[in-house]
Design a protein around this motif. Structure first.
Motif, PDB file in Angstrom:
ATOM      1  N   HIS A  18      -4.905  -1.293   2.911  1.00 13.41           N
ATOM      2  CA  HIS A  18      -6.286  -1.694   3.502  1.00 13.41           C
ATOM      3  C   HIS A  18      -6.006  -1.986   4.671  1.00 13.41           C
ATOM      4  CE1 HIS A  18      -9.184  -4.621   4.279  1.00 13.41           C
ATOM      5  NE2 HIS A  18      -9.972  -3.418   4.148  1.00 13.41           N
ATOM      6  N   TRP A  52       0.240  -0.328 -10.619  1.00  9.10           N
ATOM      7  CA  TRP A  52      -0.879  -0.018  -9.598  1.00  9.10           C
ATOM      8  C   TRP A  52       0.309  -0.088  -7.853  1.00  9.10           C
ATOM      9  CZ3 TRP A  52      -5.399   2.872  -9.432  1.00  9.10           C
ATOM     10  CH2 TRP A  52      -5.698   3.174 -10.836  1.00  9.10           C
ATOM     11  N   VAL A  57      -8.669   2.271   2.286  1.00  7.62           N
ATOM     12  CA  VAL A  57      -7.900   1.951   1.407  1.00  7.62           C
ATOM     13  C   VAL A  57      -7.315   3.210   0.825  1.00  7.62           C
ATOM     14  CG1 VAL A  57      -7.694   1.335  -1.606  1.00  7.62           C
ATOM     15  CG2 VAL A  57      -9.275   0.454   0.499  1.00  7.62           C
ATOM     16  N   PHE A  82      -8.200  -6.067  -3.796  1.00  5.76           N
ATOM     17  CA  PHE A  82      -7.234  -5.285  -4.948  1.00  5.76           C
ATOM     18  C   PHE A  82      -7.685  -5.431  -6.256  1.00  5.76           C
ATOM     19  CE2 PHE A  82      -2.639  -4.706  -6.986  1.00  5.76           C
ATOM     20  CZ  PHE A  82      -2.934  -3.347  -7.670  1.00  5.76           C
ATOM     21  N   VAL A  87     -14.348   1.103  -7.315  1.00  2.00           N
ATOM     22  CA  VAL A  87     -14.580   0.854  -6.173  1.00  2.00           C
ATOM     23  C   VAL A  87     -15.025   0.188  -5.343  1.00  2.00           C
ATOM     24  CG1 VAL A  87     -13.217   1.073  -3.782  1.00  2.00           C
ATOM     25  CG2 VAL A  87     -11.716   0.802  -5.665  1.00  2.00           C
ATOM     26  N   TRP A 118      -1.666  -0.945  -3.476  1.00  2.00           N
ATOM     27  CA  TRP A 118      -3.021  -0.766  -2.959  1.00  2.00           C
ATOM     28  C   TRP A 118      -2.676  -1.064  -1.361  1.00  2.00           C
ATOM     29  CZ3 TRP A 118      -8.811  -1.295  -4.812  1.00  2.00           C
ATOM     30  CH2 TRP A 118      -9.242  -1.568  -3.372  1.00  2.00           C
ATOM     31  N   HIS A 157       1.133  -5.723   2.784  1.00  2.00           N
ATOM     32  CA  HIS A 157       1.310  -4.666   1.971  1.00  2.00           C
ATOM     33  C   HIS A 157       2.354  -3.823   1.668  1.00  2.00           C
ATOM     34  CE1 HIS A 157      -3.798  -4.926   3.806  1.00  2.00           C
ATOM     35  NE2 HIS A 157      -2.296  -6.072   3.304  1.00  2.00           N
ATOM     36  N   THR A 204      -5.104   3.499  -2.731  1.00  2.00           N
ATOM     37  CA  THR A 204      -4.102   3.101  -3.868  1.00  2.00           C
ATOM     38  C   THR A 204      -3.633   4.048  -4.793  1.00  2.00           C
ATOM     39  OG1 THR A 204      -4.675   1.862  -5.835  1.00  2.00           O
ATOM     40  CG2 THR A 204      -6.481   3.342  -5.470  1.00  2.00           C
TER      41      THR A 204
END
Length: 278
Positions: free
Chosen positions: A113, A109, A189, A149, A165, A111, A102, A191
């Motif tokens: 997690h 965008w 999460v 995602f 989401v 993301w 990640h 984002t």
């Protein structure tokens, strides 16, 4: 599991949060105090938006442990950004490879997690088949996090992030029920689209991993007038973390169970999170 942070506010060097605090993200890669695992050494990543306002974020990801990566240290002391996400990984079963680290990026965008989809191997085919075919070719890794995602993108992340989401979570839970998998989803999460940042704390069993947000800068200045760093930050500055980076009393507030937050210009938002069927 993993540890992550999301920063938004006055431009700062990445090292100010990755390395310098007592319980920095790099320290947490070896000595996490609140994670499922003490060590998070299965890769790292940082995604940041340039100071010049360019809409597409830059990204660095590595498969080695964050605490021992010279390239990360060089970048962290050289790059300043007003908005960045950083992540240290503890694999839940998928391979340690760069495409599984990640943040995940799609256009503007990012993301990150922390958590897992229980028995992901059993559910993976059904979940992946729900991804918009136009997005499918952009998926490069094999993690549940990346599938989450792209499901959120499929269900409208770019237009209605919270609803998207919630629909992603609803699909995971309904698919798990069909396969007889109990309490399938565990997630914190973050984002962002480069302007606003959304965070989510939710689990099917309502016992989610830890998540905190920083107290308003104005309040912290009053509490700690001798902390010089606080005087250089704008009122809009905010930080979300898997676990606190320091021990200043009153500096960190827990994100409530089953909730979402939005960091944005003006008043931030905090609301309830409830999965829904897409």
């Amino acid at each position: 599991m993993c540890r992550w942070l999301a920063y938004s506010g006055s431009p700062i060097r990445l090292e100010e949060l990755l390395y310098r605090p007592r319980f920095s993200l790099i320290d947490q890669s070896l000595h996490s105090r609140m994670g499922v695992e003490t060590t998070n050494g299965d890769g790292y990543g940082v995604g940041w938006y340039p100071v010049d306002g360019s809409p597409e974020p830059a990204l660095i990801r590595g498969v080695g442990p964050a605490w021992n990566d010279a390239n990360l240290r060089e970048i962290a002391r050289s790059i300043s950004s007003p908005l960045f996400l950083a992540h240290i990984r503890a694999s839940t079963g998928t391979p340690v490879q760069q495409t599984n680290c990640h943040p995940f990026r799609y256009a503007n965008w990012l993301w990150v997690h922390n958590g897992s989809i229980r028995e992901f191997a059993r559910l993976k085919r059904d979940l992946v088949m729900a991804v918009d075919p136009k997005l499918y070719s952009s998926m490069a890794g094999s993690t549940d996090s990346e599938v989450m995602f792209y499901l959120a993108l499929t269900y409208g992340l770019r237009d209605r992030p919270v609803a998207a989401v919630e629909r992603m979570a609803g699909l995971v839970e309904s698919t798990a029920r069909e396969h007889g998998v109990p309490d399938p989803l565990q997630m914190t999460v973050a984002t962002t689209d480069g302007d606003r940042t959304w965070c989510f704390r939710y689990s099917s069993e309502r016992r989610s991993r830890t998540l905190f947000y920083s107290t308003a800068i104005s309040a912290l200045r009053t509490l700690y007038p001798d902390q010089k760093m606080l005087h250089g930050l704008s009122e809009e500055t905010r930080l979300i973390v898997s676990e606190p980076l320091g021990e200043l009393e009153g500096a960190w507030q827990p994100v409530p169970e089953s909730s979402y937050g939005v960091i944005q210009k003006g008043d931030d938002e905090l609301g309830s999170f409830e999965p829904s069927m897409p």
